[in-house]
Enzyme design. Structure first.
Site, PDB file in Angstrom:
ATOM      1  N   HIS A 168     -13.512  -1.900   0.100  1.00 38.56           N
ATOM      2  CA  HIS A 168     -13.600  -2.684  -1.161  1.00 38.56           C
ATOM      3  C   HIS A 168     -12.628  -4.026  -0.869  1.00 38.56           C
ATOM      4  CE1 HIS A 168      -9.962  -0.614  -2.651  1.00 38.56           C
ATOM      5  NE2 HIS A 168      -9.778  -1.865  -3.399  1.00 38.56           N
ATOM      6  N   HIS A 230      -7.887  -1.315   4.886  1.00 38.46           N
ATOM      7  CA  HIS A 230      -7.783  -2.560   4.231  1.00 38.46           C
ATOM      8  C   HIS A 230      -6.851  -3.259   4.989  1.00 38.46           C
ATOM      9  CE1 HIS A 230      -9.493  -0.320   1.126  1.00 38.46           C
ATOM     10  NE2 HIS A 230      -8.438   0.368   0.461  1.00 38.46           N
TER      11      HIS A 230
HETATM   12  C1  BG6 Z   1      -7.627   2.730  -2.205  1.00 34.88           C
HETATM   13  C2  BG6 Z   1      -6.795   3.510  -1.894  1.00 34.88           C
HETATM   14  O1  BG6 Z   1      -8.687   2.487  -1.196  1.00 34.88           O
HETATM   15  O2  BG6 Z   1      -6.936   1.491  -2.404  1.00 34.88           O
HETATM   16  C3  BG6 Z   1      -5.654   3.721  -2.883  1.00 34.88           C
HETATM   17  O3  BG6 Z   1      -7.351   5.034  -1.798  1.00 34.88           O
HETATM   18  C4  BG6 Z   1      -5.050   2.393  -3.295  1.00 34.88           C
HETATM   19  O4  BG6 Z   1      -4.657   4.506  -2.659  1.00 34.88           O
HETATM   20  C5  BG6 Z   1      -6.277   1.201  -3.570  1.00 34.88           C
HETATM   21  O5  BG6 Z   1      -4.250   2.508  -4.502  1.00 34.88           O
HETATM   22  C6  BG6 Z   1      -5.565  -0.139  -3.402  1.00 34.88           C
HETATM   23  O6  BG6 Z   1      -6.785  -1.010  -4.109  1.00 34.88           O
HETATM   24  P1  BG6 Z   1      -6.538  -1.918  -5.178  1.00 34.88           P
HETATM   25  O7  BG6 Z   1      -7.829  -2.616  -5.289  1.00 34.88           O
HETATM   26  O8  BG6 Z   1      -6.421  -1.035  -6.471  1.00 34.88           O
HETATM   27  O9  BG6 Z   1      -5.307  -2.893  -5.024  1.00 34.88           O
END
Ligand code: BG6
Length: 464
Positions: A168, A230
């Site tokens: 994402h 990420h």
């Molecule tokens: C997710 C992780 O993919 O990304 C989480 O599993 C993390 O642990 C999250 O908190 C962070 O994404 P965002 O978009 O909430 O900053």
């Protein structure tokens, strides 16, 4: 593989957590923007009716962004539900009936990876995979070998051009802006290399713990949860060469090329930490050695980046929630200026959340007799309540068959190759206190010579 838009959206795991937190809000937003003009079919084994699924959707929206009466009414009318066991061929026959002749369904597997094979096979046996697309969620594997195995399984039923692996982060507006800013401003190109840059720092700080996800986190840990995907995607976005053309493959080729040049992590290039109190979380072992913090040094071995370390630091229970990238320039000798000036370096700062900020640090002279200065950031802030949520953008792209923002097989495997040697308990674990920036000494040692670490502020200071 046709490039036409999909004509039905099927989501497995319709009664699950991901659907509740992310998918329903995205479906409502897509409906509001006129981007979801097709049947939406939820599949799960819960003994539910379609009305119960509608109620679940309403509850999800109430908690995540609010119910938009008009959009929700339209979405409800499009919503269908198939209840059944994923092992049972009858489930896929029921799905086929609900698809009602749709030619290019998009199957979203919002289910644990251990079920991918069962579901893909069930879909294939019911002839629901032809010209279909499939979306899979992270974690995509838990190491290089399991990722390769998952790719093998998916390729049995779908060509790579039909597989959409969601990260994402790639759908976030500020992450797209990072890539755009880099390539849209020619002023950056002459300095975007080892001749002018000292290092790149990325900090993804979260002030909360594992939020009831202890069981999941025990299987993951920070490296699997956010570094392999990420963070390495952010590194690749900053380090990639300009794509040769605008198509998805040119873009993904460049990302992959960066990942394949990054040296695999070793015990010397990582510090792992765990916040005190993690072992008391539900679902967590009393002697757990899973990391909730990781600081890594990535070395990109190519002509542009050799000698410019990429420092990445992620952690739970840190003092703030914010993700920031700093591209730090080299220092220059400034003999006419004082000591503070010579130990100082320009940087570009991209704050990706909670606010979206772009800043360039400069030094300017303080008015007066002395040739002394102060640091001033040139600053731009972007705030738009209409920004699309990553899931909305990514689901829309998958329905359109646009793979630009999805991770390709080779890139997923390249990223696992980088972190594979330091997975599990192969490096020491340092306990840190909640509300601190992680294990201090070890952490600082990693960045020695290019430091200090820059700690993002909790709230972006007021700029004028
Ligand atoms: C997710 C992780 O993919 O990304 C989480 O599993 C993390 O642990 C999250 O908190 C962070 O994404 P965002 O978009 O909430 O900053």
């Amino acid at each position: 593989m046709p490039s036409e838009r999909s004509d039905a959206l099927v989501f497995f795991g319709a009664t699950g957590d991901l659907a509740y937190k992310k998918i329903f809000p995205s479906l409502q937003a897509m409906t509001r923007h006129g981007e979801l003009d097709m049947p939406v079919i939820g599949v799960a084994k819960a003994g539910w009716t379609v009305d119960q699924l509608r109620e679940r959707a309403r509850a999800s929206l109430t908690e995540h962004g609010g119910v938009d009466a008009a959009a929700f009414a339209k979405l409800s009318a499009r919503l269908k539900y198939v209840d059944g066991d994923y092992q049972d061929p009858a489930t896929y026959q029921k799905l086929k009936e609900q698809l009602n002749g749709a030619k290019r369904p998009l199957h979203y597997l919002a289910i644990p990876p251990s079920l991918f094979e069962t579901v893909a096979e069930g879909l294939a046996q019911a002839s629901c995979t032809e010209a279909a697309r499939v979306v899979v969620e992270k974690p995509f594997g838990r190491d290089l070998a399991s990722a390769q195995e998952l790719n093998r399984i998916l390729h049995t039923y779908f060509p790579e051009s039909a597989i959409f692996r969601i990260d994402h982060y790639l759908g976030k507006e500020p992450v797209l802006n990072l890539v755009y800013f880099r390539f849209a401003n020619p002023i950056l190109e002459p300095i975007w290399n080892r001749h002018y840059l000292d290092c790149v720092q990325i900090t993804m700080a979260e002030s909360f713990g594992v939020q009831g996800r202890g069981k999941f986190y025990e299987e993951a840990g920070a490296i699997r949860d956010v570094v392999q995907n990420h963070m390495l995607q952010l590194v690749a976005s900053i380090a990639m060469e300009p794509p040769a053309a605008r198509d998805a493959e040119s873009f993904r080729d460049e990302k992959f090329k960066v990942l394949r040049t990054i040296e695999a992590l070793s015990p010397e290039s990582i510090v792992r930490g765990q916040f005190r109190g993690y072992r008391d979380e539900a679902g967590v072992a009393k002697d757990s050695t899973v990391e909730t913090f990781a600081a890594c040094r990535f070395c990109v071995h190519n002509w542009r980046w050799a000698g410019v370390p990429f420092y990445v630091r992620v952690g739970k229970c840190l003092p703030v929630t914010s993700t920031e990238v700093r591209v730090v320039l080299k220092k220059y000798p400034q003999t006419m200026l004082g000591k503070s000036e010579t130990s100082w370096a320009n940087y570009l700062r991209f704050r990706l959340n909670p606010e979206v900020v772009l800043a360039l640090s400069t030094r300017v002279k303080v008015p007066g007799e002395q040739m002394v200065g102060e640091e001033v950031e040139l600053f731009a802030q972007h705030q738009s309540p209409d920004d699309r949520e990553p899931y909305e953008r990514l689901l829309g792209d998958a329905l359109d068959g646009d793979q630009t923002l999805f991770t390709r097989e080779d890139a997923v495997e390249a990223a696992w190759r980088i972190v594979d040697p330091v997975l599990g308990n192969s490096t020491p674990l340092h306990i840190y206190e909640p509300n601190t920036w992680g294990p201090p000494d070890a952490d600082q040692a990693l960045i020695d010579g290019h430091g200090p670490w820059f700690n993002p502020a909790a709230v972006e200071p007021k700029h004028c």
